[in-house]
Design a protein around this motif. Structure first.
Motif, PDB file in Angstrom:
ATOM      1  N   PHE A 129       0.818  -1.208   0.000  1.00 13.21           N
ATOM      2  CA  PHE A 129       0.000   0.000   0.000  1.00 13.21           C
ATOM      3  C   PHE A 129       0.852   1.259   0.000  1.00 13.21           C
ATOM      4  CE2 PHE A 129       0.900  -0.024   4.496  1.00 13.21           C
ATOM      5  CZ  PHE A 129       0.877   1.316   4.848  1.00 13.21           C
ATOM      6  N   ALA A 130       2.067   1.195   0.528  1.00 17.07           N
ATOM      7  CA  ALA A 130       2.907   2.381   0.675  1.00 17.07           C
ATOM      8  C   ALA A 130       3.636   2.758  -0.613  1.00 17.07           C
ATOM      9  CB  ALA A 130       3.916   2.162   1.800  1.00 17.07           C
ATOM     10  N   CYS A 131       4.213   1.770  -1.312  1.00 17.81           N
ATOM     11  CA  CYS A 131       5.012   2.083  -2.498  1.00 17.81           C
ATOM     12  C   CYS A 131       4.421   1.513  -3.785  1.00 17.81           C
ATOM     13  CB  CYS A 131       6.452   1.596  -2.318  1.00 17.81           C
ATOM     14  SG  CYS A 131       6.633  -0.207  -2.313  1.00 17.81           S
ATOM     15  N   SER A 132       3.345   0.754  -3.684  1.00 15.60           N
ATOM     16  CA  SER A 132       2.647   0.140  -4.828  1.00 15.60           C
ATOM     17  C   SER A 132       3.466  -0.911  -5.566  1.00 15.60           C
ATOM     18  CB  SER A 132       2.176   1.211  -5.816  1.00 15.60           C
ATOM     19  OG  SER A 132       1.246   2.067  -5.207  1.00 15.60           O
ATOM     20  N   ARG A 133       4.536  -1.378  -4.978  1.00 18.14           N
ATOM     21  CA  ARG A 133       5.334  -2.422  -5.615  1.00 18.14           C
ATOM     22  C   ARG A 133       4.622  -3.771  -5.479  1.00 18.14           C
ATOM     23  NH1 ARG A 133      11.529  -4.335  -4.420  1.00 18.14           N
ATOM     24  NH2 ARG A 133      11.575  -5.912  -6.047  1.00 18.14           N
ATOM     25  N   ALA A 134       4.659  -4.547  -6.538  1.00 17.46           N
ATOM     26  CA  ALA A 134       4.047  -5.877  -6.519  1.00 17.46           C
ATOM     27  C   ALA A 134       4.843  -6.791  -5.602  1.00 17.46           C
ATOM     28  CB  ALA A 134       4.002  -6.452  -7.920  1.00 17.46           C
ATOM     29  N   VAL A 135       4.131  -7.535  -4.768  1.00 14.03           N
ATOM     30  CA  VAL A 135       4.741  -8.515  -3.863  1.00 14.03           C
ATOM     31  C   VAL A 135       4.248  -9.876  -4.318  1.00 14.03           C
ATOM     32  CG1 VAL A 135       4.918  -9.294  -1.479  1.00 14.03           C
ATOM     33  CG2 VAL A 135       4.745  -6.848  -1.966  1.00 14.03           C
ATOM     34  N   GLU A 136       5.176 -10.685  -4.789  1.00 16.04           N
ATOM     35  CA  GLU A 136       4.811 -12.005  -5.305  1.00 16.04           C
ATOM     36  C   GLU A 136       4.572 -12.981  -4.155  1.00 16.04           C
ATOM     37  OE1 GLU A 136       4.258 -12.677  -8.510  1.00 16.04           O
ATOM     38  OE2 GLU A 136       4.718 -10.579  -8.953  1.00 16.04           O
ATOM     39  N   LEU A 137       3.442 -13.680  -4.230  1.00 12.51           N
ATOM     40  CA  LEU A 137       3.103 -14.702  -3.238  1.00 12.51           C
ATOM     41  C   LEU A 137       2.714 -15.975  -3.978  1.00 12.51           C
ATOM     42  CD1 LEU A 137       0.797 -12.677  -0.827  1.00 12.51           C
ATOM     43  CD2 LEU A 137       3.148 -13.325  -0.423  1.00 12.51           C
ATOM     44  N   ALA A 138       3.303 -17.080  -3.586  1.00 13.59           N
ATOM     45  CA  ALA A 138       2.890 -18.366  -4.148  1.00 13.59           C
ATOM     46  C   ALA A 138       1.527 -18.725  -3.555  1.00 13.59           C
ATOM     47  CB  ALA A 138       3.922 -19.437  -3.819  1.00 13.59           C
ATOM     48  N   ALA A 139       0.845 -19.648  -4.182  1.00 13.87           N
ATOM     49  CA  ALA A 139      -0.501 -20.018  -3.730  1.00 13.87           C
ATOM     50  C   ALA A 139      -0.520 -20.500  -2.286  1.00 13.87           C
ATOM     51  CB  ALA A 139      -1.077 -21.081  -4.644  1.00 13.87           C
ATOM     52  N   VAL A 140       0.559 -21.112  -1.831  1.00 15.13           N
ATOM     53  CA  VAL A 140       0.587 -21.649  -0.467  1.00 15.13           C
ATOM     54  C   VAL A 140       1.198 -20.669   0.534  1.00 15.13           C
ATOM     55  CG1 VAL A 140       0.639 -24.051  -1.209  1.00 15.13           C
ATOM     56  CG2 VAL A 140       2.780 -22.820  -0.890  1.00 15.13           C
ATOM     57  N   ASP A 141       1.781 -19.575   0.057  1.00 17.36           N
ATOM     58  CA  ASP A 141       2.411 -18.599   0.953  1.00 17.36           C
ATOM     59  C   ASP A 141       1.378 -17.758   1.679  1.00 17.36           C
ATOM     60  OD1 ASP A 141       4.912 -19.425   0.272  1.00 17.36           O
ATOM     61  OD2 ASP A 141       5.320 -17.751  -1.090  1.00 17.36           O
ATOM     62  N   ARG A 142       1.723 -17.411   2.892  1.00 19.00           N
ATOM     63  CA  ARG A 142       0.907 -16.488   3.683  1.00 19.00           C
ATOM     64  C   ARG A 142       1.777 -15.305   4.048  1.00 19.00           C
ATOM     65  NH1 ARG A 142      -2.789 -18.940   8.188  1.00 19.00           N
ATOM     66  NH2 ARG A 142      -3.326 -16.770   8.084  1.00 19.00           N
ATOM     67  N   VAL A 143       1.171 -14.180   4.257  1.00 20.02           N
ATOM     68  CA  VAL A 143       1.915 -13.006   4.702  1.00 20.02           C
ATOM     69  C   VAL A 143       2.059 -13.128   6.211  1.00 20.02           C
ATOM     70  CG1 VAL A 143       1.925 -10.506   4.864  1.00 20.02           C
ATOM     71  CG2 VAL A 143       1.016 -11.606   2.824  1.00 20.02           C
ATOM     72  N   GLY A 144       3.291 -13.196   6.685  1.00 16.36           N
ATOM     73  CA  GLY A 144       3.551 -13.326   8.114  1.00 16.36           C
ATOM     74  C   GLY A 144       3.367 -12.009   8.847  1.00 16.36           C
ATOM     75  N   PHE A 145       3.203 -12.088  10.154  1.00 19.18           N
ATOM     76  CA  PHE A 145       2.984 -10.901  10.976  1.00 19.18           C
ATOM     77  C   PHE A 145       4.157  -9.931  10.909  1.00 19.18           C
ATOM     78  CE2 PHE A 145       0.457 -14.153  13.442  1.00 19.18           C
ATOM     79  CZ  PHE A 145      -0.772 -13.693  12.999  1.00 19.18           C
ATOM     80  N   ARG A 146       5.344 -10.444  10.642  1.00 14.10           N
ATOM     81  CA  ARG A 146       6.539  -9.597  10.625  1.00 14.10           C
ATOM     82  C   ARG A 146       7.103  -9.356   9.232  1.00 14.10           C
ATOM     83  NH1 ARG A 146       9.954 -11.567  15.894  1.00 14.10           N
ATOM     84  NH2 ARG A 146       8.285 -11.234  17.392  1.00 14.10           N
ATOM     85  N   ASP A 147       6.430  -9.788   8.198  1.00 10.93           N
ATOM     86  CA  ASP A 147       6.923  -9.590   6.832  1.00 10.93           C
ATOM     87  C   ASP A 147       6.885  -8.112   6.452  1.00 10.93           C
ATOM     88  OD1 ASP A 147       7.285 -12.281   6.595  1.00 10.93           O
ATOM     89  OD2 ASP A 147       5.568 -12.634   5.279  1.00 10.93           O
ATOM     90  N   THR A 148       7.910  -7.699   5.694  1.00  7.38           N
ATOM     91  CA  THR A 148       7.987  -6.308   5.244  1.00  7.38           C
ATOM     92  C   THR A 148       8.217  -6.274   3.732  1.00  7.38           C
ATOM     93  OG1 THR A 148      10.363  -6.223   5.690  1.00  7.38           O
ATOM     94  CG2 THR A 148       8.891  -5.437   7.444  1.00  7.38           C
ATOM     95  N   CYS A 149       7.915  -5.137   3.146  1.00  8.79           N
ATOM     96  CA  CYS A 149       8.128  -4.915   1.723  1.00  8.79           C
ATOM     97  C   CYS A 149       9.628  -4.801   1.465  1.00  8.79           C
ATOM     98  CB  CYS A 149       7.409  -3.639   1.286  1.00  8.79           C
ATOM     99  SG  CYS A 149       7.699  -3.185  -0.432  1.00  8.79           S
ATOM    100  N   GLU A 150      10.116  -5.518   0.470  1.00  9.05           N
ATOM    101  CA  GLU A 150      11.542  -5.462   0.150  1.00  9.05           C
ATOM    102  C   GLU A 150      11.950  -4.095  -0.379  1.00  9.05           C
ATOM    103  OE1 GLU A 150      12.415  -8.623  -2.527  1.00  9.05           O
ATOM    104  OE2 GLU A 150      11.956 -10.183  -1.075  1.00  9.05           O
ATOM    105  N   ALA A 151      11.040  -3.376  -0.993  1.00  9.65           N
ATOM    106  CA  ALA A 151      11.366  -2.085  -1.602  1.00  9.65           C
ATOM    107  C   ALA A 151      11.416  -0.954  -0.596  1.00  9.65           C
ATOM    108  CB  ALA A 151      10.362  -1.758  -2.698  1.00  9.65           C
ATOM    109  N   CYS A 152      10.413  -0.873   0.290  1.00  8.89           N
ATOM    110  CA  CYS A 152      10.324   0.293   1.177  1.00  8.89           C
ATOM    111  C   CYS A 152      10.407  -0.042   2.659  1.00  8.89           C
ATOM    112  CB  CYS A 152       9.054   1.089   0.891  1.00  8.89           C
ATOM    113  SG  CYS A 152       7.527   0.221   1.314  1.00  8.89           S
ATOM    114  N   GLY A 153      10.348  -1.326   3.017  1.00  9.61           N
ATOM    115  CA  GLY A 153      10.460  -1.727   4.418  1.00  9.61           C
ATOM    116  C   GLY A 153       9.182  -1.602   5.221  1.00  9.61           C
TER     117      GLY A 153
END
Length: 94
Positions: free
Chosen positions: A4-28
């Motif tokens: 939402f902050a930098c609009s960069r696409a974040v690739e997720l595999a079908a089985v991946d979940r976004v973890g509570f501590r995951d951050t955007c590689e581009a903006c952190g």
């Protein structure tokens, strides 16, 4: 999904979940936030379309919501924006 902050696409595999501590590689910026969730709707009660979700104070920071589902806001804006556009098209003057 997109950050939402930098609009960069974040690739997720079908089985991946976004973890509570995951951050955007581009903006952190945290990724497990309301503004990245498919249930987030500023026009809805509690700004969430999931009726069982607990209230979250800061929608831009990581939270532990169990109902989080990655959303992609790049396709037409928020659900409220799309609804408003549909109503405007329906009731526009000719």
């Amino acid at each position: 999904m997109r950050c939402f902050a930098c609009s960069r696409a974040v690739e997720l595999a079908a089985v991946d979940r976004v973890g509570f501590r995951d951050t955007c590689e581009a903006c952190g910026t945290d990724l497990h936030v309301c503004r990245n969730c498919s249930h987030h709707d500023p026009a809805a009660y509690n700004e969430c379309r999931e009726p069982n979700a607990e209230r979250v104070g800061d929608r831009d920071r990581a939270n532990r919501c169990e109902y989080f589902s990655p959303g992609d806001r790049s396709a037409g804006g928020s659900p409220g924006d799309r609804s408003k556009a549909q109503l405007d098209a329906l009731f526009r003057k000719r």
